[in-house]
Motif scaffolding. Structure first.
Motif, PDB file in Angstrom:
ATOM      1  N   GLY A  42      56.953  39.066  52.055  1.00 17.76           N
ATOM      2  CA  GLY A  42      56.911  40.249  51.194  1.00 17.76           C
ATOM      3  C   GLY A  42      58.250  40.767  50.734  1.00 17.76           C
ATOM      4  O   GLY A  42      59.044  40.054  50.124  1.00 17.76           O
ATOM      5  N   SER A  43      58.495  42.039  51.029  1.00 14.75           N
ATOM      6  CA  SER A  43      59.680  42.734  50.508  1.00 14.75           C
ATOM      7  C   SER A  43      60.993  42.173  51.042  1.00 14.75           C
ATOM      8  O   SER A  43      62.035  42.352  50.419  1.00 14.75           O
ATOM      9  CB  SER A  43      59.580  44.233  50.787  1.00 14.75           C
ATOM     10  OG  SER A  43      59.473  44.476  52.178  1.00 14.75           O
ATOM     11  N   VAL A  44      60.970  41.481  52.172  1.00 13.42           N
ATOM     12  CA  VAL A  44      62.196  40.819  52.642  1.00 13.42           C
ATOM     13  C   VAL A  44      62.544  39.692  51.673  1.00 13.42           C
ATOM     14  O   VAL A  44      63.693  39.544  51.254  1.00 13.42           O
ATOM     15  CB  VAL A  44      62.046  40.288  54.086  1.00 13.42           C
ATOM     16  CG1 VAL A  44      63.249  39.444  54.480  1.00 13.42           C
ATOM     17  CG2 VAL A  44      61.865  41.432  55.067  1.00 13.42           C
ATOM     18  N   LEU A  45      61.546  38.916  51.288  1.00 12.31           N
ATOM     19  CA  LEU A  45      61.785  37.795  50.373  1.00 12.31           C
ATOM     20  C   LEU A  45      62.175  38.247  48.969  1.00 12.31           C
ATOM     21  O   LEU A  45      62.961  37.589  48.293  1.00 12.31           O
ATOM     22  CB  LEU A  45      60.555  36.891  50.304  1.00 12.31           C
ATOM     23  CG  LEU A  45      60.254  36.105  51.577  1.00 12.31           C
ATOM     24  CD1 LEU A  45      58.956  35.327  51.417  1.00 12.31           C
ATOM     25  CD2 LEU A  45      61.403  35.180  51.948  1.00 12.31           C
ATOM     26  N   THR A  46      61.651  39.370  48.533  1.00 10.15           N
ATOM     27  CA  THR A  46      61.984  39.855  47.189  1.00 10.15           C
ATOM     28  C   THR A  46      63.278  40.662  47.168  1.00 10.15           C
ATOM     29  O   THR A  46      63.759  41.026  46.099  1.00 10.15           O
ATOM     30  CB  THR A  46      60.851  40.726  46.612  1.00 10.15           C
ATOM     31  OG1 THR A  46      60.692  41.895  47.428  1.00 10.15           O
ATOM     32  CG2 THR A  46      59.555  39.947  46.512  1.00 10.15           C
ATOM     33  N   GLY A  47      63.828  40.967  48.351  1.00 13.12           N
ATOM     34  CA  GLY A  47      65.080  41.725  48.426  1.00 13.12           C
ATOM     35  C   GLY A  47      64.908  43.218  48.289  1.00 13.12           C
ATOM     36  O   GLY A  47      65.885  43.946  48.120  1.00 13.12           O
ATOM     37  N   THR A  48      63.681  43.705  48.398  1.00 22.20           N
ATOM     38  CA  THR A  48      63.445  45.145  48.253  1.00 22.20           C
ATOM     39  C   THR A  48      63.263  45.867  49.583  1.00 22.20           C
ATOM     40  O   THR A  48      63.201  47.098  49.599  1.00 22.20           O
ATOM     41  CB  THR A  48      62.211  45.401  47.359  1.00 22.20           C
ATOM     42  OG1 THR A  48      61.071  44.762  47.945  1.00 22.20           O
ATOM     43  CG2 THR A  48      62.445  44.862  45.943  1.00 22.20           C
ATOM     44  N   PHE A  49      63.189  45.134  50.695  1.00 23.09           N
ATOM     45  CA  PHE A  49      63.026  45.776  51.998  1.00 23.09           C
ATOM     46  C   PHE A  49      64.293  46.536  52.359  1.00 23.09           C
ATOM     47  O   PHE A  49      65.405  46.044  52.170  1.00 23.09           O
ATOM     48  CB  PHE A  49      62.726  44.745  53.086  1.00 23.09           C
ATOM     49  CG  PHE A  49      62.601  45.373  54.449  1.00 23.09           C
ATOM     50  CD1 PHE A  49      61.448  46.039  54.807  1.00 23.09           C
ATOM     51  CD2 PHE A  49      63.652  45.315  55.346  1.00 23.09           C
ATOM     52  CE1 PHE A  49      61.339  46.642  56.050  1.00 23.09           C
ATOM     53  CE2 PHE A  49      63.560  45.909  56.596  1.00 23.09           C
ATOM     54  CZ  PHE A  49      62.391  46.577  56.946  1.00 23.09           C
ATOM     55  N   LYS A  50      64.142  47.731  52.867  1.00 24.71           N
ATOM     56  CA  LYS A  50      65.282  48.551  53.290  1.00 24.71           C
ATOM     57  C   LYS A  50      65.017  49.089  54.685  1.00 24.71           C
ATOM     58  O   LYS A  50      63.982  49.703  54.934  1.00 24.71           O
ATOM     59  CB  LYS A  50      65.494  49.710  52.330  1.00 24.71           C
ATOM     60  CG  LYS A  50      65.763  49.274  50.899  1.00 24.71           C
ATOM     61  CD  LYS A  50      66.977  49.935  50.370  1.00 24.71           C
ATOM     62  CE  LYS A  50      67.233  49.652  48.921  1.00 24.71           C
ATOM     63  NZ  LYS A  50      67.545  48.310  48.581  1.00 24.71           N
ATOM     64  N   MET A  51      65.971  48.847  55.581  1.00 25.18           N
ATOM     65  CA  MET A  51      65.900  49.449  56.911  1.00 25.18           C
ATOM     66  C   MET A  51      66.281  50.912  56.794  1.00 25.18           C
ATOM     67  O   MET A  51      67.202  51.256  56.047  1.00 25.18           O
ATOM     68  CB  MET A  51      66.878  48.764  57.866  1.00 25.18           C
ATOM     69  CG  MET A  51      66.419  47.438  58.399  1.00 25.18           C
ATOM     70  SD  MET A  51      65.067  47.563  59.580  1.00 25.18           S
ATOM     71  CE  MET A  51      65.875  48.301  60.992  1.00 25.18           C
ATOM     72  N   PRO A  52      65.601  51.783  57.527  1.00 23.39           N
ATOM     73  CA  PRO A  52      66.024  53.190  57.565  1.00 23.39           C
ATOM     74  C   PRO A  52      67.430  53.291  58.166  1.00 23.39           C
ATOM     75  O   PRO A  52      67.815  52.466  58.984  1.00 23.39           O
ATOM     76  CB  PRO A  52      64.987  53.858  58.471  1.00 23.39           C
ATOM     77  CG  PRO A  52      63.848  52.907  58.543  1.00 23.39           C
ATOM     78  CD  PRO A  52      64.412  51.550  58.334  1.00 23.39           C
ATOM     79  N   PRO A  53      68.193  54.295  57.768  1.00 20.29           N
ATOM     80  CA  PRO A  53      69.542  54.436  58.337  1.00 20.29           C
ATOM     81  C   PRO A  53      69.498  54.856  59.804  1.00 20.29           C
ATOM     82  O   PRO A  53      68.524  55.452  60.264  1.00 20.29           O
ATOM     83  CB  PRO A  53      70.172  55.550  57.478  1.00 20.29           C
ATOM     84  CG  PRO A  53      69.007  56.316  56.952  1.00 20.29           C
ATOM     85  CD  PRO A  53      67.876  55.337  56.811  1.00 20.29           C
ATOM     86  N   VAL A  54      70.559  54.544  60.508  1.00 20.35           N
ATOM     87  CA  VAL A  54      70.714  55.009  61.892  1.00 20.35           C
ATOM     88  C   VAL A  54      70.931  56.513  61.834  1.00 20.35           C
ATOM     89  O   VAL A  54      71.678  57.008  60.988  1.00 20.35           O
ATOM     90  CB  VAL A  54      71.907  54.302  62.572  1.00 20.35           C
ATOM     91  CG1 VAL A  54      72.180  54.897  63.946  1.00 20.35           C
ATOM     92  CG2 VAL A  54      71.643  52.802  62.672  1.00 20.35           C
ATOM     93  N   GLU A  55      70.278  57.225  62.725  1.00 21.64           N
ATOM     94  CA  GLU A  55      70.357  58.677  62.746  1.00 21.64           C
ATOM     95  C   GLU A  55      71.082  59.128  64.011  1.00 21.64           C
ATOM     96  O   GLU A  55      70.701  58.747  65.115  1.00 21.64           O
ATOM     97  CB  GLU A  55      68.942  59.244  62.727  1.00 21.64           C
ATOM     98  CG  GLU A  55      68.865  60.732  62.696  1.00 21.64           C
ATOM     99  CD  GLU A  55      67.412  61.214  62.694  1.00 21.64           C
ATOM    100  OE1 GLU A  55      67.203  62.392  63.076  1.00 21.64           O
ATOM    101  OE2 GLU A  55      66.517  60.455  62.326  1.00 21.64           O
ATOM    102  N   LEU A  56      72.133  59.928  63.847  1.00 19.94           N
ATOM    103  CA  LEU A  56      72.849  60.504  64.974  1.00 19.94           C
ATOM    104  C   LEU A  56      72.101  61.756  65.424  1.00 19.94           C
ATOM    105  O   LEU A  56      71.889  62.682  64.664  1.00 19.94           O
ATOM    106  CB  LEU A  56      74.281  60.860  64.583  1.00 19.94           C
ATOM    107  CG  LEU A  56      75.164  61.410  65.680  1.00 19.94           C
ATOM    108  CD1 LEU A  56      75.311  60.406  66.816  1.00 19.94           C
ATOM    109  CD2 LEU A  56      76.538  61.775  65.120  1.00 19.94           C
ATOM    110  N   LEU A  57      71.669  61.741  66.698  1.00 20.07           N
ATOM    111  CA  LEU A  57      70.911  62.875  67.240  1.00 20.07           C
ATOM    112  C   LEU A  57      71.831  63.766  68.048  1.00 20.07           C
ATOM    113  O   LEU A  57      72.805  63.297  68.638  1.00 20.07           O
ATOM    114  CB  LEU A  57      69.776  62.354  68.123  1.00 20.07           C
ATOM    115  CG  LEU A  57      68.756  61.441  67.424  1.00 20.07           C
ATOM    116  CD1 LEU A  57      67.755  60.888  68.434  1.00 20.07           C
ATOM    117  CD2 LEU A  57      68.047  62.183  66.312  1.00 20.07           C
ATOM    118  N   PRO A  58      71.504  65.063  68.096  1.00 16.73           N
ATOM    119  CA  PRO A  58      72.372  65.987  68.862  1.00 16.73           C
ATOM    120  C   PRO A  58      72.327  65.719  70.345  1.00 16.73           C
ATOM    121  O   PRO A  58      71.466  65.149  70.887  1.00 16.73           O
ATOM    122  CB  PRO A  58      71.795  67.365  68.544  1.00 16.73           C
ATOM    123  CG  PRO A  58      70.462  67.155  67.934  1.00 16.73           C
ATOM    124  CD  PRO A  58      70.399  65.721  67.488  1.00 16.73           C
TER     125      PRO A  58
END
Length: 109
Positions: free
Chosen positions: A93-109
């Motif tokens: 799917g989206s990995v092969l089409t280049g549209t997959f996006k991982m969510p960003p890393v979130e810094l927690l308090p």
């Protein structure tokens, strides 16, 4: 810090993984850690999946408490910088089409 794999995981027929590498002057290498864990994947024993199908990965040097420990990917205890690599084995799917996006890393308090 918290990294999240989106609901359904990284689109792959086989499995997905997120690996952590410590950065030093000679390159990037797997970071030694007390539990000898270098990746979290869809095949990680005891992996805790959220109700929506997403997976939270806990990135920190110290072992987190309770259920978070199952999804703990230890960071370098000496504070070195690190990098994450997300991989899809037999991507689809989206990995092969280049549209997959991982969510960003979130810094927690």
């Amino acid at each position: 810090m918290d990294d999240a794999v989106p609901p359904g995981g990284i689109p792959a027929q086989a499995f997905w993984s997120v690996s952590l590498y410590a950065v030093d002057k000679d390159g990037q290498f797997l970071a030694a850690n007390p539990i000898n864990r270098y990746q979290i994947s869809s095949r990680t024993p005891g992996l805790v999946v959220n109700a929506d199908g997403s997976v939270d990965i806990w990135l920190q040097a110290q072992r987190p408490m309770d259920a978070q420990a199952a999804n703990w990917l230890p960071t370098p205890a000496d504070g070195r910088h690190f990098t994450l690599f997300a991989r899809a084995y037999e991507p689809t799917g989206s990995v092969l089409t280049g549209t997959f996006k991982m969510p960003p890393v979130e810094l927690l308090p």
